[in-house]
Design a protein around this motif. Structure first.
Motif, PDB file in Angstrom:
ATOM      1  N   ILE A 192       2.540  11.929 -10.556  1.00  0.00           N
ATOM      2  CA  ILE A 192       3.383  10.776 -10.253  1.00  0.00           C
ATOM      3  C   ILE A 192       2.491   9.537 -10.215  1.00  0.00           C
ATOM      4  N   HIS A 193       2.938   8.460 -10.844  1.00  0.00           N
ATOM      5  CA  HIS A 193       2.178   7.208 -10.871  1.00  0.00           C
ATOM      6  C   HIS A 193       2.991   6.052 -10.321  1.00  0.00           C
ATOM      7  N   VAL A 194       2.315   5.138  -9.649  1.00  0.00           N
ATOM      8  CA  VAL A 194       2.855   3.822  -9.329  1.00  0.00           C
ATOM      9  C   VAL A 194       2.042   2.837 -10.162  1.00  0.00           C
ATOM     10  N   LEU A 195       2.755   1.954 -10.859  1.00  0.00           N
ATOM     11  CA  LEU A 195       2.112   1.008 -11.768  1.00  0.00           C
ATOM     12  C   LEU A 195       2.290  -0.422 -11.280  1.00  0.00           C
ATOM     13  N   GLY A 226       2.599  -2.180  -6.192  1.00  0.00           N
ATOM     14  CA  GLY A 226       3.155  -1.685  -7.436  1.00  0.00           C
ATOM     15  C   GLY A 226       4.452  -2.388  -7.767  1.00  0.00           C
ATOM     16  N   VAL A 227       4.904  -2.196  -9.009  1.00  0.00           N
ATOM     17  CA  VAL A 227       6.182  -2.748  -9.427  1.00  0.00           C
ATOM     18  C   VAL A 227       7.124  -1.670  -9.966  1.00  0.00           C
ATOM     19  N   THR A 228       6.607  -0.457 -10.170  1.00  0.00           N
ATOM     20  CA  THR A 228       7.439   0.650 -10.633  1.00  0.00           C
ATOM     21  C   THR A 228       6.764   1.976 -10.295  1.00  0.00           C
ATOM     22  N   GLY A 229       7.560   3.028 -10.270  1.00  0.00           N
ATOM     23  CA  GLY A 229       7.054   4.372 -10.035  1.00  0.00           C
ATOM     24  C   GLY A 229       7.648   5.312 -11.066  1.00  0.00           C
ATOM     25  N   VAL A 230       6.800   6.200 -11.635  1.00  0.00           N
ATOM     26  CA  VAL A 230       7.235   7.079 -12.718  1.00  0.00           C
ATOM     27  C   VAL A 230       6.593   8.452 -12.592  1.00  0.00           C
ATOM     28  N   VAL A 231       7.215   9.431 -13.252  1.00  0.00           N
ATOM     29  CA  VAL A 231       6.598  10.734 -13.447  1.00  0.00           C
ATOM     30  C   VAL A 231       5.847  10.661 -14.769  1.00  0.00           C
ATOM     31  N   ASP A 232       4.542  10.874 -14.730  1.00  0.00           N
ATOM     32  CA  ASP A 232       3.738  10.824 -15.958  1.00  0.00           C
ATOM     33  C   ASP A 232       3.903  12.097 -16.764  1.00  0.00           C
ATOM     34  N   SER A 233       3.809  13.267 -16.087  1.00  0.00           N
ATOM     35  CA  SER A 233       3.919  14.541 -16.787  1.00  0.00           C
ATOM     36  C   SER A 233       4.110  15.669 -15.780  1.00  0.00           C
ATOM     37  N   CYS A 234       4.593  16.804 -16.265  1.00  0.00           N
ATOM     38  CA  CYS A 234       4.722  18.027 -15.469  1.00  0.00           C
ATOM     39  C   CYS A 234       4.247  19.200 -16.312  1.00  0.00           C
ATOM     40  N   TRP A 235       3.634  20.199 -15.665  1.00  0.00           N
ATOM     41  CA  TRP A 235       3.103  21.345 -16.383  1.00  0.00           C
ATOM     42  C   TRP A 235       3.205  22.591 -15.522  1.00  0.00           C
ATOM     43  N   THR A 282       0.794  -1.229   0.000  1.00  0.00           N
ATOM     44  CA  THR A 282       0.000   0.000   0.000  1.00  0.00           C
ATOM     45  C   THR A 282       0.826   1.277   0.000  1.00  0.00           C
ATOM     46  N   GLU A 283       2.137   1.162  -0.212  1.00  0.00           N
ATOM     47  CA  GLU A 283       2.972   2.364  -0.157  1.00  0.00           C
ATOM     48  C   GLU A 283       4.209   2.221  -1.042  1.00  0.00           C
ATOM     49  N   ALA A 284       4.576   3.354  -1.681  1.00  0.00           N
ATOM     50  CA  ALA A 284       5.774   3.406  -2.515  1.00  0.00           C
ATOM     51  C   ALA A 284       6.343   4.819  -2.465  1.00  0.00           C
ATOM     52  N   THR A 285       7.607   4.951  -2.831  1.00  0.00           N
ATOM     53  CA  THR A 285       8.210   6.272  -3.011  1.00  0.00           C
ATOM     54  C   THR A 285       8.750   6.351  -4.436  1.00  0.00           C
ATOM     55  N   VAL A 286       8.735   7.569  -4.977  1.00  0.00           N
ATOM     56  CA  VAL A 286       9.265   7.810  -6.314  1.00  0.00           C
ATOM     57  C   VAL A 286      10.254   8.969  -6.219  1.00  0.00           C
TER      58      VAL A 286
END
Length: 106
Positions: A52-55, A94-103, A32-36
Motif C-alpha cells: 500500500i502506498h501514499v503518494l 500525502g494526496v492519495t492512497g493506492v494499492v501498488d500490488s498484491c502477491w 503524518t497519517e493516512a488510511t487506505v
C-alpha cells in the motif's frame, strides 16, 4: 439458459487462482497519517500480501506498508472478495492512497 451457465462457468473458472485488487478510497488524516481502503479478490484459502502506498502531489511515495491477508471464510464465488482498511504513517502530507500490488506468499 445453457449460454448463461457457460458464461458463469468460465467467469468463475478463470477467477480461480487469480489475485486482484481495487482502490476503494483513502483519507489523508494529517501530515503524518493516512488510511487506505481497498478490495482484494483471491481464493479463500490463500494468504497474500499487498503493498500500500501514499503518494504526494508529485507522485512520490511518502508512506508505504505491506499488509498480510490470510485465509477467510466463504463458500460462494462472490466470497473471493473482501474489503480492508489500513492506516499508514507518512513522511509528509500525502494526496492519495493506492494499492501498488498484491502477491501470493505461499
Amino acid at each position: 439458459m445453457l449460454a448463461l451457465g457457460a458464461m458463469v462457468y468460465f467467469t468463475v473458472g478463470n477467477a480461480v487462482g487469480q489475485i486482484t485488487h481495487n482502490d476503494v478510497g483513502y483519507t489523508i488524516i494529517s501530515d503524518t497519517e493516512a488510511t487506505v481502503d481497498f478490495e482484494v479478490s483471491k481464493d479463500r484459502d490463500v494468504t497474500v500480501q499487498c503493498m500500500i502506498h501514499v503518494l504526494d502531489n508529485s507522485y512520490a511515495v511518502v508512506g508505504a506498508r505491506v499488509i498480510t491477508i490470510g485465509p477467510h471464510e466463504g463458500s460462494e464465488p462472490g466470497d473471493r472478495s473482501e474489503y480492508y482498511r489500513t492506516e499508514l504513517r507518512t513522511e509528509s502530507r500525502g494526496v492519495t492512497g493506492v494499492v501498488d500490488s498484491c502477491w501470493d506468499i505461499e
